[in-house]
Design a protein around this motif. Structure first.
Motif, mmCIF file in Angstrom:
data_model
loop_
_atom_site.group_PDB
_atom_site.id
_atom_site.type_symbol
_atom_site.label_atom_id
_atom_site.label_comp_id
_atom_site.label_asym_id
_atom_site.label_seq_id
_atom_site.Cartn_x
_atom_site.Cartn_y
_atom_site.Cartn_z
ATOM 1 N N GLY A 73 0.818 -1.209 0.000
ATOM 2 C CA GLY A 73 0.000 0.000 0.000
ATOM 3 C C GLY A 73 0.851 1.258 0.000
ATOM 4 O O GLY A 73 0.555 2.228 -0.709
ATOM 5 N N LEU A 76 2.183 1.967 -3.301
ATOM 6 C CA LEU A 76 1.153 2.410 -4.268
ATOM 7 C C LEU A 76 0.574 3.777 -3.864
ATOM 8 O O LEU A 76 -0.550 4.096 -4.222
ATOM 9 C CB LEU A 76 0.000 1.395 -4.326
ATOM 10 C CG LEU A 76 0.317 -0.001 -4.843
ATOM 11 C CD1 LEU A 76 -0.890 -0.916 -4.666
ATOM 12 C CD2 LEU A 76 0.714 0.035 -6.305
ATOM 13 N N HIS A 79 -1.337 5.821 -6.288
ATOM 14 C CA HIS A 79 -2.565 5.263 -6.858
ATOM 15 C C HIS A 79 -3.580 5.040 -5.746
ATOM 16 O O HIS A 79 -3.240 4.429 -4.727
ATOM 17 C CB HIS A 79 -2.275 3.925 -7.540
ATOM 18 C CG HIS A 79 -1.162 4.008 -8.534
ATOM 19 N ND1 HIS A 79 -1.368 4.426 -9.821
ATOM 20 C CD2 HIS A 79 0.171 3.759 -8.423
ATOM 21 C CE1 HIS A 79 -0.218 4.404 -10.463
ATOM 22 N NE2 HIS A 79 0.735 4.012 -9.636
ATOM 23 N N HIS A 81 -6.096 3.379 -3.425
ATOM 24 C CA HIS A 81 -6.355 1.963 -3.139
ATOM 25 C C HIS A 81 -7.058 1.822 -1.803
ATOM 26 O O HIS A 81 -7.040 2.730 -0.977
ATOM 27 C CB HIS A 81 -5.051 1.165 -3.134
ATOM 28 C CG HIS A 81 -4.068 1.633 -2.122
ATOM 29 N ND1 HIS A 81 -3.136 2.611 -2.400
ATOM 30 C CD2 HIS A 81 -3.889 1.289 -0.823
ATOM 31 C CE1 HIS A 81 -2.418 2.828 -1.324
ATOM 32 N NE2 HIS A 81 -2.848 2.046 -0.350
ATOM 33 N N LEU A 93 -5.321 -5.745 -1.238
ATOM 34 C CA LEU A 93 -5.659 -4.372 -1.590
ATOM 35 C C LEU A 93 -6.429 -4.339 -2.888
ATOM 36 O O LEU A 93 -6.234 -5.205 -3.748
ATOM 37 C CB LEU A 93 -4.374 -3.550 -1.812
ATOM 38 C CG LEU A 93 -3.438 -3.326 -0.659
ATOM 39 C CD1 LEU A 93 -2.178 -2.657 -1.177
ATOM 40 C CD2 LEU A 93 -4.097 -2.453 0.401
ATOM 41 N N GLN A 95 -6.798 -1.773 -5.955
ATOM 42 C CA GLN A 95 -6.169 -0.559 -6.488
ATOM 43 C C GLN A 95 -6.990 -0.044 -7.660
ATOM 44 O O GLN A 95 -7.344 -0.817 -8.551
ATOM 45 C CB GLN A 95 -4.753 -0.931 -6.948
ATOM 46 C CG GLN A 95 -3.977 0.157 -7.592
ATOM 47 C CD GLN A 95 -2.752 -0.400 -8.312
ATOM 48 O OE1 GLN A 95 -2.345 -1.541 -8.096
ATOM 49 N NE2 GLN A 95 -2.188 0.415 -9.189
ATOM 50 N N ASP A 96 -7.291 1.247 -7.621
ATOM 51 C CA ASP A 96 -8.008 1.850 -8.750
ATOM 52 C C ASP A 96 -6.983 2.350 -9.755
ATOM 53 O O ASP A 96 -6.104 3.134 -9.404
ATOM 54 C CB ASP A 96 -8.880 3.024 -8.270
ATOM 55 C CG ASP A 96 -10.027 2.518 -7.418
ATOM 56 O OD1 ASP A 96 -10.609 1.491 -7.786
ATOM 57 O OD2 ASP A 96 -10.310 3.134 -6.373
ATOM 58 N N GLY A 97 -7.120 1.899 -10.971
ATOM 59 C CA GLY A 97 -6.182 2.332 -12.007
ATOM 60 C C GLY A 97 -6.873 3.272 -12.975
ATOM 61 O O GLY A 97 -8.072 3.539 -12.841
ATOM 62 N N GLN A 101 -9.779 -1.876 -12.325
ATOM 63 C CA GLN A 101 -9.226 -2.061 -10.986
ATOM 64 C C GLN A 101 -8.298 -3.270 -10.951
ATOM 65 O O GLN A 101 -8.431 -4.172 -11.768
ATOM 66 C CB GLN A 101 -10.367 -2.279 -9.991
ATOM 67 C CG GLN A 101 -11.194 -1.025 -9.768
ATOM 68 C CD GLN A 101 -12.418 -1.315 -8.930
ATOM 69 O OE1 GLN A 101 -13.236 -2.148 -9.304
ATOM 70 N NE2 GLN A 101 -12.545 -0.636 -7.808
ATOM 71 N N HIS A 104 -4.975 -7.097 -5.411
ATOM 72 C CA HIS A 104 -3.801 -7.850 -4.941
ATOM 73 C C HIS A 104 -4.269 -8.639 -3.724
ATOM 74 O O HIS A 104 -4.773 -8.036 -2.773
ATOM 75 C CB HIS A 104 -2.685 -6.910 -4.501
ATOM 76 C CG HIS A 104 -2.256 -5.953 -5.576
ATOM 77 N ND1 HIS A 104 -1.166 -6.177 -6.369
ATOM 78 C CD2 HIS A 104 -2.772 -4.757 -5.969
ATOM 79 C CE1 HIS A 104 -1.033 -5.153 -7.216
ATOM 80 N NE2 HIS A 104 -1.987 -4.281 -7.001
#
Lengths: 301, 137
Positions: A73, A76, A79, A81, A93, A95-97, A101, A104
């Motif tokens: 985290g 990242l 980004h 998350h 986690l 994660q929004d990209g 999404q 992980h």
């Protein structure tokens, strides 16, 4: 093992590789499978995107998954998350990209001492039902006496003593070689597509052509049931051959080889199984060996 | 890595999978087609190189066309390239006909389509411009 595969969610299939079984949508196909000596890895792709990446390893002691994903985290930071929720056995986690999404997730299986880490990519947003089905299906199989190897359309069951030493996949041709050290036995299993184009002659001629030149043929038999092979309805061709003259036999270097081949008309695939062992002793054939085409084919020498 | 150092890499290699799948292959109308026993014999007209002038052209013969022979699966793919189907649809039909998975069909067909593109037998419409024009040059 078969019961487990049969109980899959509709539209799902199972991939089993190096002691890990995972169910996933059938349209996700294996793009990368780890070789011998490499860290265990599996990548699945759909038509356009990579969808799943799995890494797994046996650890001496349980890892601190919370700390692992806290570190992830932190890395990242740029980004957005959030924590993975709703999967009590998994840590991870979401994660929004920029597009979709990425999930992980990690889980430690204490019975097998195995850490499994998954990365799921959702280009059109998460489908939590599929995600849950995938996460629930993850199962280490390394402690089972018979391992299932299932990927790229090939499905083999074999004793744990056999190690997969070579795996190749070319267009329409998947080939795996298994090896057992003691008593020595090499097994090569191939699945070939589009036989109507390349199989110019009959199957026995093709098998003979594929055999290394140094091996002398001993016997050729064709069986469709009870004889030397098989509990399937396919006609199975068996070719026995041997390598090594008197000197090789004296030094126990001579080898026996048996080639089996059959055409699965339902799948339109040609299957070939090659077994090789030192000629001075019996094969010590693996009782559990099973190759599945449209049905389960149990080969016996 | 060292191979591409200092040079822009081949744009064909950079084509995203999505671009290739949604592109529509069109056959080069100037290519003449002769059926053979197993497949097809294609004759592709080629442009005379600028440097091929006398006296070099007296020594080096120039045929004006390049010939390519396709086997039966190649013929099947080329016949599916009718200017209406996208590459994705070509793969779907090819995979269905030969009982391949989509990925197996994708690997076989996309390699073959790239080879046809390089030889000027087809052009892809709906690709990034740099790739599509280079194929027909």
């Amino acid at each position: 093992m078969m019961a487990k595969a049969d109980a899959l969610r509709p539209g799902f299939t199972q991939t089993c590789w190096r002691g890990l079984a995972i169910a996933h949508p059938a349209e996700w196909e294996a793009a990368r499978l780890s070789d011998q000596g490499q860290p265990n890895q599996l990548s699945l792709v759909d038509r356009r995107y990579q969808r799943l990446e799995a890494h797994w390893q046996v650890l001496k002691r349980p890892p601190n998954l919370d700390a692992m994903y806290e570190r992830l985290g932190k890395s990242l930071r740029e980004h957005p998350h959030k924590q993975l929720l709703g999967q009590p056995e998994w840590r991870g986690l979401v994660q929004d990209g920029p597009v979709g999404q990425v999930v992980h997730a990690g889980r430690f299986f204490p019975a097998q001492s195995m850490l499994v880490e998954l990365v799921l990519i959702w280009p059109q947003g998460r489908d939590q039902q599929i995600e849950t089905a995938i996460l629930r299906s993850v199962a280490p199989t390394i402690d089972r006496p018979v391992l299932t190897w299932r990927a790229l359309g090939l499905h083999v069951e074999l004793e744990r003593e056999f190690d997969l030493t070579e795996a190749s996949s070319h267009v329409g041709r998947v080939c795996w070689t298994f090896e057992r050290a003691k008593p020595a036995l090499w097994l090569t299993i191939e699945r070939l597509a589009m036989g109507k184009f390349w199989l110019k002659n009959d199957l026995p001629s093709w098998l003979a052509k594929e055999r290394p030149e140094k091996f002398r043929p001993i016997n050729l038999t064709t069986s469709s049931g009870s004889q030397s092979a098989v509990d399937a309805g396919h006609q199975i061709v068996r070719l026995d051959s041997q390598w090594g003259g008197r000197v090789a036999r004296l030094f126990r270097r001579a080898q026996r080889q048996v080639d089996f081949g059959w055409l699965c008309s339902e799948q339109e695939r040609v299957y070939r199984l090659v077994a090789r062992w030192p000629a001075h002793r019996p094969a010590f054939w693996p009782e559990s060996l099973l190759v599945s085409c449209c049905r389960s084919v149990r080969i016996k020498v | 890595m060292s191979k591409s150092r200092g040079k822009p890499s081949n744009p064909r290699e950079q084509v995203a999978v999505g671009h290739l799948l949604s592109a529509v292959p069109h056959r080069n109308q100037a290519v003449t087609v002769e059926p053979t026993e197993a497949g097809l014999l294609l004759s592709i007209p080629t442009r005379r190189p600028r440097w091929l002038v006398p006296p070099l052209s007296w020594v080096l013969p120039f045929s004006g066309q390049r010939r390519v022979e396709l086997d039966a699966p190649g013929r099947a793919v080329l016949e599916l390239c009718d200017g209406r189907r996208s590459v994705e649809e070509v793969i779907e039909v090819f995979a269905l006909e030969h009982k391949l998975s989509f990925r197996e069909g994708q690997l076989a067909v996309s390699q073959f389509i790239k080879a046809l593109l390089q030889r000027g037998i087809i052009a892809l419409v709906g690709m990034p411009e740099s790739v599509a024009t280079e194929g027909s040059a």
